[in-house]
Write an enzyme that holds these catalytic residues in place. Structure first.
Site, PDB file in Angstrom:
ATOM      1  CD  GLU A  44      -2.901  -1.306   0.097  1.00 28.86           C
ATOM      2  OE1 GLU A  44      -3.023  -0.072  -0.370  1.00 28.86           O
ATOM      3  OE2 GLU A  44      -3.362  -2.266   0.121  1.00 28.86           O
ATOM      4  CB  CYS A 104      -1.774   6.552   1.639  1.00 29.08           C
ATOM      5  SG  CYS A 104      -3.130   5.651   2.400  1.00 29.08           S
TER       6      CYS A 104
END
Length: 492
Positions: free
Chosen positions: A226, A261
């Site tokens: 990720e 993110c």
């Protein structure tokens, strides 16, 4: 100095390759004993994790405050509550997730039946990030436990209070024979990556992601990465401007002050609409954080001096600093940077070629909104992309033409809270996905199982091979009844 926390909560003096290897042997022995595979063990450990979050909400919020000055609401909503929801879903659905899935068989194997059995991978490693140190640490662990694995968690040393609390609480609440926490920095992570894992889950940046993937490749270990990226927001003119600005602000500055993110990285709108959008953003920012945002208790600080310096470098580039139209104030002593808006920064500037991961938000203007597709698709594929519009046709074009880990229309970041959606990247923003059942699946091997009896054993599959057998086998493999009839009667 790293430390390994076990059930007793007694850390060892150091953690190097020798210690990592010894720990792996213990975890492999625990896994091979079959303990973690049982439904009872999985449920008991998930309940322990739930009790941990329920008993220590205040401690978790305090650790987050220490590491990031994270507002209490953000701590409870985006970390503690989301963790509880994830655990409760796994507790509710685990029995169903563990059931074999029926699979269809073909004429070629008739009579037969088949199913897909989910089995744990073995011993897995979770390396988490500092920006959401509890959510990003424990959400993958939930999936790993639910799938029946032994697991090692490596929290980020950049959030030291959260890392220490995770190690302490996991040691007190979880089964230390199969679940461990290893604290530390580069040396400890390197020692962990030298081991042969059955899967590695890493949340962080592309640079370290490449290191993790290279280490995993030596052992042919699968990875879940990720990695984030530059998440765009495309803003149309036919929208509820006030609501849209509030949602953009919450996705950008209301989520860890841009240190997320899935935080919006830049906005694309038309030259004609930009002034209205900018005015509305300014009004809502002042309403949320006051005239002096540096004094707002609702704005997280930058995590450390290195990241403060990195963001300052992006902001102070000659061709960028003149593009600031709102904010830009900073206080290095408090590691605070105010919400900052920039207009039409050069495309070749640092701020447009690195993931910002902070409170800076460039706005790019285009002649027509369709030009946003070229801007987005010419760079790295983002972890998330956002669109604000009331035009259904443009929405369909956006969904069809923009490649990203996930898309949200008329909001930002909220897809993270939907467990029925996979959360993951594509291309440079990562590989693999988790959340909800996807977490269970990502830490499971889908084992194909076929069952046959002893009846229906046809001679055609055995030598000697005649032309009739060849024709009939070809017809069976094709699955066509007409071809089978033709083969039986000797017709081509």
């Amino acid at each position: 100095m790293g430390r390994e926390t076990q059930t007793e909560g007694k850390p060892s003096a150091s953690f190097d390759t020798v210690a990592a290897s010894a720990m792996m042997k213990e975890l492999q022995a625990a896994y091979c004993s079959g303990t973690t595979r049982s439904y009872g063990w999985r449920i008991s450990q998930l309940k322990c994790l739930l009790r941990l979050t329920e008993d220590h909400g205040e401690d978790i919020a305090q650790a987050l405050r220490s590491d990031l000055s994270k507002p209490e609401l953000e701590s409870y909503v985006y970390e503690i509550s989301m963790l509880k929801n994830s655990i409760n879903l796994a507790l509710k659905e685990l029995k169903k997730w563990m059931l074999p899935e029926k699979a269809k068989t073909s004429l070629t194997t008739f009579p037969s039946s088949a199913e897909i059995v989910s089995e744990p991978l073995g011993v897995v490693l979770v390396i988490s990030a500092w920006n959401y140190p509890f959510l990003l640490s424990l959400d993958p662990v939930i999936g790993a436990i639910a799938a029946g694995n032994a697991v090692v968690l490596k929290p980020s040393e950049i959030a030291p209070a959260s890392s220490a609390l995770l190690a302490k609480l996991m040691g007190e609440y979880m089964d230390g024979s199969a679940i461990r926490v290893v604290e530390g920095a580069v040396a400890e992570t390197t020692a962990l990556l030298e081991q042969k894992w059955d899967k590695i889950c890493y949340t962080g940046n592309c640079r370290v992601g490449r290191i993790v993937m290279a280490a995993a490749a030596k052992h042919l270990t699968p990875v879940l990465l990720e990695l984030g990226g530059k998440c765009p927001v495309v803003v149309d003119s036919n929208i509820n401007l006030k609501v849209s600005c509030r949602r953009i602000i919450m996705g950008k500055w209301g989520c860890n002050n841009g240190q997320a993110c899935i935080s919006p990285d830049y906005i694309v709108t038309t030259k004609e609409y930009a002034p209205k959008l900018i005015d509305a953003l300014k009004k809502e920012l002042e309403r949320f954080f006051g005239r002096d945002a540096l004094e707002s208790p609702d704005l997280s600080r930058i995590v450390n001096t290195n990241h403060f310096s990195r963001l300052t470098k992006l902001l102070d580039e000659d061709k960028v600093s003149v593009k600031v139209i709102y904010g830009g104030e900073r206080d290095q002593s408090k590691l605070k940077i105010a919400p900052t808006i920039l207009l039409d920064v050069p495309r070749d500037s640092l701020i447009m070629n690195e993931e910002i991961f902070g409170p800076l938000l460039p706005i790019l203007t285009v002649d027509k909104l369709e030009d946003s597709f070229d801007i987005i698709n010419s760079g790295m594929k983002p972890l998330a992309a956002y669109l604000f519009t009331s035009d259904n046709k443009f929405r369909e074009r956006f969904v069809r033409n923009v490649s990203a880990g996930g898309l949200v229309v008329n909001d930002t970041a909220i897809h993270l809270a939907v467990p029925s959606l996979p959360f993951g990247g594509v291309g440079d923003s990562g590989m693999g996905a988790y959340h909800g059942k996807f977490s269970f699946d990502t830490f499971s091997h889908k084992k194909a199982v076929m069952y046959r009896g002893f009846i229906g054993d046809a001679d055609i599959r055995y030598p000697p091979y005649t032309k009739t057998k060849v024709r009939l086998l070809q017809a069976l493999v094709s699955g066509s009844f007409l071809a089978i009839i033709r083969a039986l009667f000797g017709r081509s």
